[in-house]
Design a protein around this motif. Structure first.
Motif, mmCIF file in Angstrom:
data_model
loop_
_atom_site.group_PDB
_atom_site.id
_atom_site.type_symbol
_atom_site.label_atom_id
_atom_site.label_comp_id
_atom_site.label_asym_id
_atom_site.label_seq_id
_atom_site.Cartn_x
_atom_site.Cartn_y
_atom_site.Cartn_z
ATOM 1 N N ALA A 105 54.587 -19.307 143.294
ATOM 2 C CA ALA A 105 53.303 -19.849 142.848
ATOM 3 C C ALA A 105 53.153 -19.695 141.339
ATOM 4 O O ALA A 105 52.637 -20.588 140.656
ATOM 5 N N LEU A 106 53.623 -18.570 140.801
ATOM 6 C CA LEU A 106 53.570 -18.382 139.347
ATOM 7 C C LEU A 106 54.521 -19.342 138.637
ATOM 8 O O LEU A 106 54.214 -19.857 137.552
ATOM 9 N N ALA A 107 55.683 -19.605 139.255
ATOM 10 C CA ALA A 107 56.600 -20.591 138.683
ATOM 11 C C ALA A 107 55.951 -21.967 138.676
ATOM 12 O O ALA A 107 56.082 -22.718 137.698
ATOM 13 N N CYS A 108 55.266 -22.315 139.765
ATOM 14 C CA CYS A 108 54.544 -23.594 139.820
ATOM 15 C C CYS A 108 53.494 -23.656 138.719
ATOM 16 O O CYS A 108 53.329 -24.690 138.058
ATOM 17 N N ALA A 109 52.780 -22.547 138.515
ATOM 18 C CA ALA A 109 51.750 -22.519 137.475
ATOM 19 C C ALA A 109 52.361 -22.758 136.102
ATOM 20 O O ALA A 109 51.826 -23.519 135.285
ATOM 21 N N ALA A 110 53.514 -22.120 135.835
ATOM 22 C CA ALA A 110 54.165 -22.299 134.540
ATOM 23 C C ALA A 110 54.660 -23.730 134.369
ATOM 24 O O ALA A 110 54.533 -24.326 133.290
ATOM 25 N N ALA A 135 72.281 0.477 151.697
ATOM 26 C CA ALA A 135 70.855 0.417 151.358
ATOM 27 C C ALA A 135 70.644 -0.042 149.921
ATOM 28 O O ALA A 135 69.729 -0.820 149.631
ATOM 29 N N LEU A 136 71.506 0.407 149.018
ATOM 30 C CA LEU A 136 71.328 0.075 147.601
ATOM 31 C C LEU A 136 71.710 -1.361 147.278
ATOM 32 O O LEU A 136 71.260 -1.910 146.266
ATOM 33 N N PHE A 137 72.554 -1.974 148.118
ATOM 34 C CA PHE A 137 73.003 -3.334 147.847
ATOM 35 C C PHE A 137 72.507 -4.335 148.895
ATOM 36 O O PHE A 137 72.979 -5.469 148.925
ATOM 37 N N ALA A 138 71.569 -3.937 149.735
ATOM 38 C CA ALA A 138 71.050 -4.841 150.759
ATOM 39 C C ALA A 138 70.260 -5.970 150.105
ATOM 40 O O ALA A 138 69.693 -5.799 149.021
ATOM 41 N N PRO A 139 70.221 -7.172 150.736
ATOM 42 C CA PRO A 139 69.409 -8.265 150.195
ATOM 43 C C PRO A 139 67.963 -7.825 149.998
ATOM 44 O O PRO A 139 67.384 -7.152 150.859
ATOM 45 N N ALA A 140 67.426 -8.172 148.866
ATOM 46 C CA ALA A 140 66.083 -7.703 148.519
ATOM 47 C C ALA A 140 65.001 -8.520 149.225
ATOM 48 O O ALA A 140 65.134 -9.724 149.407
ATOM 49 N N LYS A 141 63.936 -7.837 149.652
ATOM 50 C CA LYS A 141 62.746 -8.508 150.166
ATOM 51 C C LYS A 141 61.737 -8.570 149.027
ATOM 52 O O LYS A 141 61.157 -7.573 148.638
ATOM 53 N N LYS A 142 61.569 -9.768 148.488
ATOM 54 C CA LYS A 142 60.748 -9.926 147.296
ATOM 55 C C LYS A 142 59.507 -10.774 147.593
ATOM 56 O O LYS A 142 59.481 -11.528 148.564
ATOM 57 N N PRO A 143 58.486 -10.638 146.749
ATOM 58 C CA PRO A 143 57.258 -11.434 146.930
ATOM 59 C C PRO A 143 57.514 -12.902 146.587
ATOM 60 O O PRO A 143 57.106 -13.397 145.536
ATOM 61 N N PHE A 144 58.178 -13.594 147.508
ATOM 62 C CA PHE A 144 58.660 -14.945 147.234
ATOM 63 C C PHE A 144 57.511 -15.924 146.980
ATOM 64 O O PHE A 144 57.510 -16.654 145.989
ATOM 65 N N LYS A 145 56.527 -15.951 147.876
ATOM 66 C CA LYS A 145 55.448 -16.935 147.750
ATOM 67 C C LYS A 145 54.673 -16.735 146.453
ATOM 68 O O LYS A 145 54.392 -17.697 145.725
ATOM 69 N N GLU A 146 54.332 -15.486 146.136
ATOM 70 C CA GLU A 146 53.556 -15.216 144.929
ATOM 71 C C GLU A 146 54.353 -15.565 143.671
ATOM 72 O O GLU A 146 53.826 -16.155 142.722
ATOM 73 N N ALA A 147 55.635 -15.212 143.670
ATOM 74 C CA ALA A 147 56.462 -15.500 142.504
ATOM 75 C C ALA A 147 56.632 -17.000 142.309
ATOM 76 O O ALA A 147 56.561 -17.512 141.178
ATOM 77 N N ASN A 199 43.856 -16.135 149.859
ATOM 78 C CA ASN A 199 43.200 -14.882 149.484
ATOM 79 C C ASN A 199 44.091 -13.962 148.656
ATOM 80 O O ASN A 199 43.679 -12.856 148.309
ATOM 81 N N ALA A 200 45.313 -14.411 148.383
ATOM 82 C CA ALA A 200 46.257 -13.585 147.629
ATOM 83 C C ALA A 200 46.227 -13.948 146.154
ATOM 84 O O ALA A 200 46.192 -15.131 145.793
ATOM 85 N N ARG A 201 46.261 -12.926 145.315
ATOM 86 C CA ARG A 201 46.254 -13.151 143.870
ATOM 87 C C ARG A 201 47.478 -12.477 143.264
ATOM 88 O O ARG A 201 47.777 -11.327 143.564
ATOM 89 N N ALA A 202 48.188 -13.207 142.434
ATOM 90 C CA ALA A 202 49.380 -12.676 141.791
ATOM 91 C C ALA A 202 49.237 -12.799 140.280
ATOM 92 O O ALA A 202 48.754 -13.804 139.764
ATOM 93 N N THR A 203 49.669 -11.766 139.589
ATOM 94 C CA THR A 203 49.683 -11.758 138.134
ATOM 95 C C THR A 203 51.099 -11.422 137.690
ATOM 96 O O THR A 203 51.727 -10.504 138.223
ATOM 97 N N GLY A 204 51.608 -12.171 136.730
ATOM 98 C CA GLY A 204 52.961 -11.909 136.269
ATOM 99 C C GLY A 204 53.278 -12.669 135.004
ATOM 100 O O GLY A 204 52.401 -13.305 134.400
ATOM 101 N N ARG A 205 54.527 -12.603 134.638
ATOM 102 C CA ARG A 205 54.999 -13.274 133.435
ATOM 103 C C ARG A 205 56.132 -14.205 133.818
ATOM 104 O O ARG A 205 56.965 -13.888 134.680
#
Length: 681
Positions: A477-482, A463-475, A567-573
């Protein structure tokens, strides 16, 4: 009280000691190696003295150079920190001979507790409970093997002069004992200059609970309650908390009194930690006593409101303990997470490199007032102890700790919630870290419920080393914005004249951005197509066959972005390092490499038949010769990095055609160690 002290250490503990000195008006002197000439602890002190080369053996372990530095600067006392010479009786004796106060216990106490075997004998005489085992002087391998067989497996081999998880091996079967003993002795000799070992019964699902003790020269001795340090990897602590959860008050009292009895048995003076191993039924046994301040001392400071470094200084200056046992009170709960530069997915191998970007959560750095109390007089909910800054390098010479993140709450539940938020705010770029791994542990059910034992990580490995399910699309999109911002794209609401690279006279503009997701668990490619409408109209983003409205803007603060997809909004760095975009959003960290079609693609060399170093280090054993036929997993080479051994096995069956390094050679991360011919099997 002293006017000036020298801190015979580096990193976060040197900075930590310097902070208390500054608060008390005591001048501090740093010592530094070639590798640490511009280190944070050097800047934190009032003076600094160079003491030698980059390795610890050339600098921080050179007793004569440290004594010379103390004399030259007029330091009245030396604080050893932890690690290095902190539990070295010869160093304490050298300080005494030079007329310099050693801020630690007497030489006799260090000697008594420095040998685990001798310490066990003393504890037996003091009626402190002991784990069944062999602690004798006879180190004949055959005798040791017989003793292990008599104790019954599993057993634990421990370096008698050791600590910090070094020189420890769990042996499950009699047939594995000889190899484990050889490896344990080799690591013990390398780390401590002493290959003597002891054997103990290895308890299944034990807890590691320790007690902070303090004693003065006036007969005073107290315990500052307990800490749980059960969550460990490679026998080294990862998370610590105070007080230990789920223990009855009577057990806590008995353990505290046993710890004080252990200290009195050796006429102890100063700060010490008595470590116990505890069974599920509440029985506890003495493991060892660390005759120094512990890495995890901040959690005790947070729940007692006391500055333990100040206590050390006052006791060393021959003052009585600041408080009696009856005056000490617990306040809430504290948890400490150790943030390391390491690869959890690769067996926690250390990671080296430059901290290109480092951002920690808002908090108090060190103890501005006792125990992390800020200038406002309120208990600081978050504290950061760190010995590095952005731009510093994590080198192969020392422990790869980046920072200690300590949180406090009225209850364990409140402290845990605060720790989760604080870990989400940590950002590190430039090397691998265990931050994501820490996030998984603190959100896991066993840790959340206080179901703690030293095998927690191994038992919940999948469980601790399983592949992570991450917010891929939102992340992404932020990379595209940068990227679009860097390349001159038009943010929502901005003038099209601000982005002439995407302006067209009679129509819109379409740009396809190719990305490669990079990380421990994924390495896939994606393409996002951005369509810029004519006259600054709505932009769209095509991904996975779906087209959605897409807008972005710069957020508040450096590296901050906001992106809206449908309709999804993401905020990040987003921290940009060349063509790699490191995105921190929704509590997760992801990295994307922009596939710049205008750049030349690098040739990728095939790795079949190549065996490379997983980290920088020194070759300490070559187990095969050219011509050897090996199976997959056969041990080939043993490397040492940061005082820990790493055995490198064959990635596949084959014939060793060439060995490229010899024992004693230093190798770089990724260096080819030998050539394995996979075709000749």
């Amino acid at each position: 009280m002293f006017n000036k002290i020298l801190i015979a250490n580096r990193g976060e503990i040197a900075c930590r000691v310097a902070a208390t000195c500054k608060r008390l008006g005591i001048a501090s002197v740093a010592v530094y190696s070639d590798a640490d000439a511009k280190a944070k602890h050097v800047a934190a002190c009032d003076e600094a003295v160079h003491i030698g080369g980059a390795t610890a053996a050339e600098s921080y372990l050179r007793i004569e150079r440290i004594i010379e530095a103390a004399r030259a600067t007029g330091a009245q006392a030396v604080h050893p920190g932890y690690g290095f010479l902190s539990e070295n009786k010869d160093f304490a004796q050298a300080c005494e001979a030079a007329g310099i106060v050693f801020i630690g216990p007497p030489v006799a106490a260090i000697a008594a507790m420095g040998s685990k075997a001798a310490a066990k004998a003393l504890m037996h005489a003091a009626a402190v409970p002991l784990v069944p085992g062999y602690h004798g002087d006879n180190q004949d391998p055959q005798l040791l093997h017989r003793e292990a067989d008599a104790i019954g497996y599993p057993v634990l081999l421990k370096a008698s002069a050791g600590g910090g998880g070094k020189g420890m091996r769990v042996v499950e079967r009699s047939e594995d004992f000889a190899a484990a003993l050889t490896s344990c002795k080799r690591e013990a000799a390398s780390s401590f200059g002493n290959d003597r070992v002891l054997i103990e019964k290895y308890l299944t699902r034990p807890r590691h609970v320790e007690v902070q003790v303090f004693a003065d020269r006036h007969g005073g001795a107290v315990y500052l309650f307990d800490r749980d340090c059960s969550v460990q990897r490679r026998h080294q602590k990862v998370l610590e908390e105070a007080p230990a959860p789920g223990l009855a008050a009577e057990i806590k009292r008995e353990m505290g009194e046993a710890a004080v009895a252990a200290a009195r048995a050796v006429n102890y003076v100063g700060a010490g930690t008595v470590e116990f191993i505890m069974t599920g039924s509440g029985d506890f046994y003495f493991m060892e006593m660390n005759t120094r301040l512990q890495v995890e001392h901040p959690v005790t400071e947070m729940v007692t409101g006391q500055d333990l470094v100040e206590w050390q200084l006052r006791v060393a200056a021959d003052e009585p303990l600041p408080l009696t046992q009856q005056q000490l009170k617990l306040d809430g709960h504290a948890i400490e997470a150790r943030i390391y530069a390491e690869h959890p997915a690769r067996g926690f191998l250390p990671s080296t490199g430059t901290l290109k970007h480092l951002r920690m959560p808002e908090g108090v750095e060190f103890a501005i007032d006792a125990g992390g109390v800020g200038e406002s007089g309120r208990k600081a909910p978050v504290r950061i102890d760190s010995g590095v800054r952005e731009g510093d390098a994590i080198t192969p010479y020392y422990d790869p700790m980046i920072a200690k993140l300590i949180v406090h709450g009225a209850t364990r539940e409140e402290a845990l919630a605060r720790l989760k938020r604080a870990l989400h705010a940590c950002e590190v770029v430039g090397l691998h870290t265990n931050i994501e791994f820490l996030q998984r542990i603190v959100t896991s059910e066993p840790f959340a419920t206080g179901d703690l034992d030293t095998g927690l990580i191994e038992r919940h490995h999948d469980a601790l080393f399983a592949p992570a399910k991450k917010p891929f699309k939102e992340a992404l999109a932020l990379a595209c914005a940068a990227l679009l911002t860097r390349e001159g794209g038009t943010a929502h609401g901005a003038s099209p004249w601000d982005a002439l690279s995407h302006w067209r006279l009679n129509g819109g503009y379409t740009q396809t951005l190719g990305w490669r997701n990079i990380g421990d668990h994924s390495d896939n490619e994606s393409a996002f197509t951005v369509r810029f409408a004519r006259n600054g109209g709505t932009q769209t983003l095509d991904h996975d066959g779906v087209r959605e409205d897409f807008t972005w803007s710069n957020g508040t603060g450096q590296h901050a972005f906001c992106a809206t997809i449908g309709n999804a909004r993401a905020t990040g760095r987003v921290f940009v390092d060349g063509d790699t975009f490191h995105v921190f959003c929704l509590g997760e960290a992801q990295a994307f490499e922009w596939q710049n079609l205008l750049a030349h693609a690098a040739d990728v060399e095939g790795g079949e038949g190549r065996l490379t170093a997983p980290m920088p280090g020194k070759v300490i054993a070559v187990l095969v010769e050219p011509g050897a036929i090996v199976e997959k997993g056969t041990p080939l080479i043993v490397m040492e990095a940061m005082k820990m051994e790493h055995t490198i096995g064959a990635p596949t069956a084959g014939t060793v055609s060439e060995v490229l390094y010899a024992v004693g050679d230093q190798v770089a991360d990724g260096a080819q160690l030998l050539v394995l011919d996979v075709q000749s099997v």
